[in-house]
Structure formats: structure tokens, C-alpha cells
Design an enzyme around this catalytic site. Structure first.
Site, PDB file in Angstrom:
ATOM      1  N   GLY A 240       0.861  -1.190   0.000  1.00  0.00           N
ATOM      2  CA  GLY A 240       0.000   0.000   0.000  1.00  0.00           C
ATOM      3  C   GLY A 240       0.885   1.223   0.000  1.00  0.00           C
ATOM      4  O   GLY A 240       2.032   1.169  -0.435  1.00  0.00           O
TER       5      GLY A 240
ATOM      6  N   CYS B  64       2.999   5.441  -2.735  1.00  0.00           N
ATOM      7  CA  CYS B  64       3.932   5.296  -3.870  1.00  0.00           C
ATOM      8  C   CYS B  64       3.637   4.100  -4.775  1.00  0.00           C
ATOM      9  O   CYS B  64       3.328   4.284  -5.953  1.00  0.00           O
ATOM     10  CB  CYS B  64       5.346   5.223  -3.356  1.00  0.00           C
ATOM     11  SG  CYS B  64       5.774   6.648  -2.351  1.00  0.00           S
TER      12      CYS B  64
ATOM     13  N   LYS C   7       0.250   3.972  -6.798  1.00  0.00           N
ATOM     14  CA  LYS C   7       0.207   5.076  -7.765  1.00  0.00           C
ATOM     15  C   LYS C   7       1.247   4.881  -8.872  1.00  0.00           C
ATOM     16  O   LYS C   7       0.963   5.088 -10.056  1.00  0.00           O
ATOM     17  CB  LYS C   7       0.461   6.381  -7.011  1.00  0.00           C
ATOM     18  CG  LYS C   7       0.817   7.565  -7.869  1.00  0.00           C
ATOM     19  CD  LYS C   7       1.060   8.801  -7.028  1.00  0.00           C
ATOM     20  CE  LYS C   7       2.424   8.836  -6.402  1.00  0.00           C
ATOM     21  NZ  LYS C   7       3.450   9.545  -7.128  1.00  0.00           N
TER      22      LYS C   7
HETATM   23  C1  UGA Z   1       8.640   2.979  -1.581  1.00  0.00           C
HETATM   24  C2  UGA Z   1      10.032   2.524  -2.051  1.00  0.00           C
HETATM   25  O1  UGA Z   1      10.485   1.428  -1.242  1.00  0.00           O
HETATM   26  C3  UGA Z   1      11.044   3.670  -1.936  1.00  0.00           C
HETATM   27  O2  UGA Z   1      12.289   3.264  -2.457  1.00  0.00           O
HETATM   28  C4  UGA Z   1      10.516   4.865  -2.744  1.00  0.00           C
HETATM   29  O3  UGA Z   1      11.372   5.991  -2.645  1.00  0.00           O
HETATM   30  C5  UGA Z   1       9.137   5.263  -2.210  1.00  0.00           C
HETATM   31  O4  UGA Z   1       8.236   4.133  -2.342  1.00  0.00           O
HETATM   32  C6  UGA Z   1       8.635   6.430  -3.040  1.00  0.00           C
HETATM   33  O5  UGA Z   1       8.426   6.271  -4.239  1.00  0.00           O
HETATM   34  O6  UGA Z   1       8.593   7.567  -2.509  1.00  0.00           O
HETATM   35  P1  UGA Z   1       7.471   3.344   0.812  1.00  0.00           P
HETATM   36  O7  UGA Z   1       6.206   3.412   0.030  1.00  0.00           O
HETATM   37  O8  UGA Z   1       7.770   4.414   1.796  1.00  0.00           O
HETATM   38  O9  UGA Z   1       8.744   3.313  -0.196  1.00  0.00           O
HETATM   39  O10 UGA Z   1       7.487   1.979   1.641  1.00  0.00           O
HETATM   40  P2  UGA Z   1       8.015   0.474   1.398  1.00  0.00           P
HETATM   41  O11 UGA Z   1       8.899   0.118   2.515  1.00  0.00           O
HETATM   42  O12 UGA Z   1       8.548   0.290   0.036  1.00  0.00           O
HETATM   43  O13 UGA Z   1       6.649  -0.374   1.553  1.00  0.00           O
HETATM   44  C7  UGA Z   1       5.590  -0.226   0.623  1.00  0.00           C
HETATM   45  C8  UGA Z   1       4.510  -1.250   0.891  1.00  0.00           C
HETATM   46  O14 UGA Z   1       4.946  -2.564   0.567  1.00  0.00           O
HETATM   47  C9  UGA Z   1       4.041  -1.327   2.346  1.00  0.00           C
HETATM   48  O15 UGA Z   1       2.634  -1.430   2.353  1.00  0.00           O
HETATM   49  C10 UGA Z   1       4.694  -2.583   2.881  1.00  0.00           C
HETATM   50  O16 UGA Z   1       3.933  -3.161   3.911  1.00  0.00           O
HETATM   51  C11 UGA Z   1       4.707  -3.449   1.642  1.00  0.00           C
HETATM   52  N1  UGA Z   1       5.785  -4.476   1.638  1.00  0.00           N
HETATM   53  C12 UGA Z   1       7.092  -4.102   1.602  1.00  0.00           C
HETATM   54  C13 UGA Z   1       5.459  -5.827   1.609  1.00  0.00           C
HETATM   55  O17 UGA Z   1       4.254  -6.199   1.635  1.00  0.00           O
HETATM   56  N2  UGA Z   1       6.459  -6.766   1.551  1.00  0.00           N
HETATM   57  C14 UGA Z   1       7.770  -6.400   1.518  1.00  0.00           C
HETATM   58  O18 UGA Z   1       8.633  -7.309   1.457  1.00  0.00           O
HETATM   59  C15 UGA Z   1       8.097  -5.046   1.547  1.00  0.00           C
END
Ligand code: UGA
Length: 442
Positions: free
Chosen positions: A260, A263, A266
């Protein structure tokens, strides 16, 4: 160097603060007067670990300031970063109206007398936005202004934004002019990370392609988790077994309720839209989206199957934020899950360490109570659902939780609890991509 950052959202505020931390003079600009006033008084608009302390320190060191006056920031600063929102339209295309608006304001502030300026796109944008920003500036600015447009995408993760900004894996700079590239490299001199020097279009594509690839990795392991559930295998062991291959890596292979946030949803949509517009449709990413949606549906149907009827059942949900260490609930799967449970008549009580206020706002109109304490949240509940991967949930005293709950059932949507501990405490433990554990199967 003197740097201006337009937009004080997650990216703008943390980027500006970290630039100040490494010694630059930074002025952060926002058109929201109340927000700027609050920041000037040291009040944070968001929760992000370590950010508040760093803002306070840099403001008092005279390296960081906040203003609504975009024109004077452009006059004072040699480099102007645009970090405004780029929300999605209904059809998945990206709304670039904030970028266009800011570009026009920058154009109005530019004069030949102030000398050379670089305008940097930090926001995530579709490929060729930089060219359009340049055209807007050329169209609206006085004749004779000297300006280049650069793309410098940001890769920070919310919840560890300060760490990510100060310790980047790489810095991507997309510029079609050597003068702009050289100046941008000076901005990043204090950081010890490889600099990827590319053209403008490639830099813009790198950001969309990186986020879409990470989302694809998550959907891949989630699709595998569905197979594991049918086959009686364990997705955590599969992830470990494939993740030790350096070409694959274990990062972003955590199966769960799906991705979710502001980022990934979208950016996957945006990249699909751009690829279609360019005549090279990325059909693969449609499947990434489909798997992400299906993950929540499968989980809901497992809860339904267990409880039979959801109406009037008390369901405790741990987590509102879209991930741990943030108060951000945009596109949060936890919020979507709670909405669905409420629609089916369940009485939901939810708890989140940081997202209580933002979560309550996002759930307006739902029959949900927000608890102040994770243990109070579970009192008399018939099931506990873990929806966000906060560390404190993983460390919970499950014996205490069991004593408070009405029925001993846990659905762990993030695979963060220790299944064995849950079973020892007397729970039936359901998780993602793994066998259900029961006290009698110990
Ligand atoms: C993401 C990217 O990881 C960043 O590198 C990028 O700069 C950012 O988007 C952006 O475009 O600004 P973010 O959305 O803050 O960062 O968070 P993430 O840690 O990537 O997690 C995103 C989603 O994926 C969360 O809902 C998390 O729970 C989920 N997730 C993450 C999983 O379900 N499994 C995983 O192994 C990792």
C-alpha cells in the site's frame, strides 16, 4: 550551496532537512501558510523517526528555514527542487497540475539578472515531464533567463526516510547539460554513494521502473504464498531459500496483505499508463495489481470461513498505517481491510502506535473504535487480525492477549508473530502462505 525545496511533504521535508544536515543552506517552501507557521514553531506535520530532532538542530544552526515566499527562494538559491504531489487520476495517469503550477511560479520569479538556475524534479513523474517543465519555464519566464531542468528521483522509504536519505544505495542524476550535472554532483559531494549519471528521460524512467519492480517482487512472493497455502508449504522458508541467491535477494520478499502507501499503487498505475501511451504496454504490471488485490480478498475469505458470520462479531485489528514506523494511512491495506469488515457488520476495534488520528480520519463513517492501547484493543475480541508490520506487535505478550480475548484466534496478515509462541499461549494461528497452527497440533 543554497538550495530551495518546493513542497514540504514526506519527500520535500526530509530531503531539505538532510541537505541541511550535511551542510547546505536550505529554504523549504510551501503554499500552505498554516503548515509553514507550524514548522517555523517546530511542530511536525508528519511522524517520521529522527526528523523532528534534525529539523530543530538545523533550524537553530541557521541552515534550514521555512517560507511561503517561492519567488524569494528562487532568487536566493542556485538550485530549486520540486517536491510537490503527483497524485493519480481516475484512469491511472498522473496528475501533473501541481508540477505545472510550480513551474509557472518558478518561471515568474526568474530574471536574467539572478544568473543560472537549475530546476530539479524530485517528485515521481512520468518520463518526459522534465522536458515539459522546461517548456513551461521557457514559455512563461522573461527572455534571457539561464536555466536547466534536471531529474533527481528520490528512493527513500517512509519510516526510515532520514536513514535512507543520509545513506543512499545510489544517487540518480538525469541531466542533458554538463553544467547542470557538475553542479548537481556538488550537492551530493557530502554523501558517499555511487552517482548514476544519465540523461533526463532515463532518470525519470529509473524511478517508475524501480518502484514497479519492488511492487512486482512483493506480488510475486504473495502469488507464491497462495500456492504454498494449497501445497502445505511455508512461504517464509521458500523466501529464504530463493532470497539467498544474490541475484534474487531476500529484500522485499515478505509475503503479507499486499503493498500500500502513497507510492507503489500510484507508481505501478502510472507506469502502466505511460507504457500504454508510448505504445509499449507493460501488461505484466496489470498482473502485479491483480495479485495485490487478490491477496486481501483471500485473507478476508479465510477470516469469513473461520468465523462463519461476521455480523456483530468483535474483531480486533492491530495496525492502521500502510507500514511500520509511520502515521501515513494513504492506500493502507489495513484501512481497506477494516472497511470491508465493517461493511460486513463486524464491530472493529483497531490500534496503531502512531496512526490513530490519521486512521480515524480515513475511517470516518465506519463502525470502528480506535483503542489507545494494544491490549485494550483485544479485550473480548473473537479474533485478532495483524494488519501492519509494527515491531511492537511482534513483541506482544501473547499470554496476556489470550487472557483478554474471547476466542483464541489470530490472523497474522504480515507474518510477524512467532507462530510457536502463539500456539503456546493457546491460540489457533493463521498466517500468510503457511500452515495453520493449533494448540492440539503441537
Ligand atoms: C517505496 C520505495 O520502497 C522507496 O524506495 C521509494 O522511494 C518510495 O516508495 C517512493 O516512491 O517515494 P514506501 O512506500 O515508503 O517506499 O514503503 P516500502 O517500505 O517500500 O513499503 C511499501 C509497501 O509494501 C508497504 O505497504 C509494505 O507493507 C509493503 N511491503 C514491503 C510488503 O508487503 N512486503 C515487503 O517485502 C516489503
Amino acid at each position: 550551496m543554497n538550495l530551495a525545496i518546493i513542497g514540504t511533504g514526506y519527500v520535500g521535508l526530509t530531503t531539505g532537512t538532510c541537505f541541511a544536515e550535511v551542510g547546505h543552506h536550505v529554504v523549504c517552501v510551501d503554499n500552505d501558510e498554516a503548515k509553514v507557521q507550524a514548522l517555523q514553531q517546530g511542530q511536525m506535520p508528519i511522524y517520521e523517526p529522527d526528523l523532528e530532532e534534525m529539523i530543530v538542530a538545523n533550524v537553530s544552526a541557521g541552515r534550514l528555514s521555512f517560507t511561503t515566499d517561492l519567488a524569494s527562494a528562487v532568487r536566493e538559491c542556485e538550485i530549486v527542487f520540486i517536491a510537490v504531489p503527483t497524485p493519480p487520476h481516475e484512469d491511472g495517469s498522473v496528475d501533473l497540475s501541481y508540477i505545472e503550477g510550480v513551474s509557472r511560479e518558478i518561471a515568474d520569479a526568474l530574471t536574467p539578472e539572478i544568473g543560472y538556475r537549475i530546476v530539479v524534479d524530485k517528485s515521481t513523474v512520468p518520463v518526459s515531464t522534465g522536458v515539459k517543465v522546461y517548456q513551461v519555464i521557457e514559455r512563461y519566464a522573461n527572455k534571457g533567463v539561464d536555466v536547466d531542468v534536471v531529474s533527481n528521483p528520490e528512493f527513500l522509504r517512509e519510516g526510515c526516510a532520514v536513514h535512507d536519505l543520509l545513506n543512499p544505495d545510489r544517487i540518480v542524476i538525469g541531466a542533458d547539460s554538463q553544467r547542470a550535472m557538475d553542479m548537481m554532483k556538488r550537492v551530493y559531494q557530502p554523501f558517499s554513494a555511487p552517482i548514476v549519471e544519465v540523461d533526463l528521460a532515463s532518470a525519470e524512467l529509473i524511478k517508475h521502473a524501480a518502484n514497479s519492480f519492488l511492487a512486482l517482487k512483493i506480488s510475486y512472493i504473495n502469488a507464491v504464498s497462495a500456492v504454498c497455502e494449497k501445497a502445505g508449504a511455508d512461504v517464509e522458508l521458500v523466501a529464504m531459500g530463493i532470497g539467498l541467491d544474490k541475484r534474487i535477494s531476500r529484500h522485499f520478499l515478505n509475503a503479507g496483505l499486499g503493498y500500500g502507501g502513497s507510492c507503489f499503487p500510484k507508481d505501478v498505475k502510472g507506469f502502466i499508463n505511460v507504457s500504454e501511451q508510448l505504445g509499449a504496454p507493460l501488461e505484466l504490471l496489470r498482473e502485479v495489481e491483480r495479485v495485490n488485490k487478490a491477496q486481501l480478498e483471500r485473507f478476508l475469505s479465510r477470516i469469513r470461513k473461520k468465523l462463519w458470520v461476521l455480523r456483530k462479531k468483535k474483531i480486533a485489528v492491530w495496525g492502521l498505517a500502510f507500514k511500520q514506523n509511520t502515521d501515513d494511512v494513504r492506500e493502507s491495506v489495513a484501512i481497506k481491510l477494516i472497511r470491508r469488515l465493517c461493511e460486513e457488520g463486524a464491530r472493529v476495534v483497531a490500534y496503531d502506535p502512531k496512526a490513530a488520528v490519521t486512521g480515524a480520519r480515513a475511517l470516518e463513517g465506519c463502525n470502528v473504535t480506535i483503542a489507545d492501547d494494544m491490549y485494550e484493543c483485544v479485550r473480548d475480541a473473537e479474533v485478532l487480525v495483524v494488519a501492519t508490520e509494527w515491531k511492537q506487535f511482534a513483541m506482544a505478550n501473547l499470554v496476556k492477549v489470550r487472557e483478554l480475548m474471547r476466542l483464541p484466534i489470530i490472523f497474522d496478515g504480515r507474518n510477524i508473530l512467532h507462530g510457536d509462541n502463539a500456539v503456546h499461549a493457546g491460540f489457533e494461528y493463521h498466517s500468510i502462505g503457511r500452515k495453520t497452527l493449533r494448540p492440539d497440533s503441537e
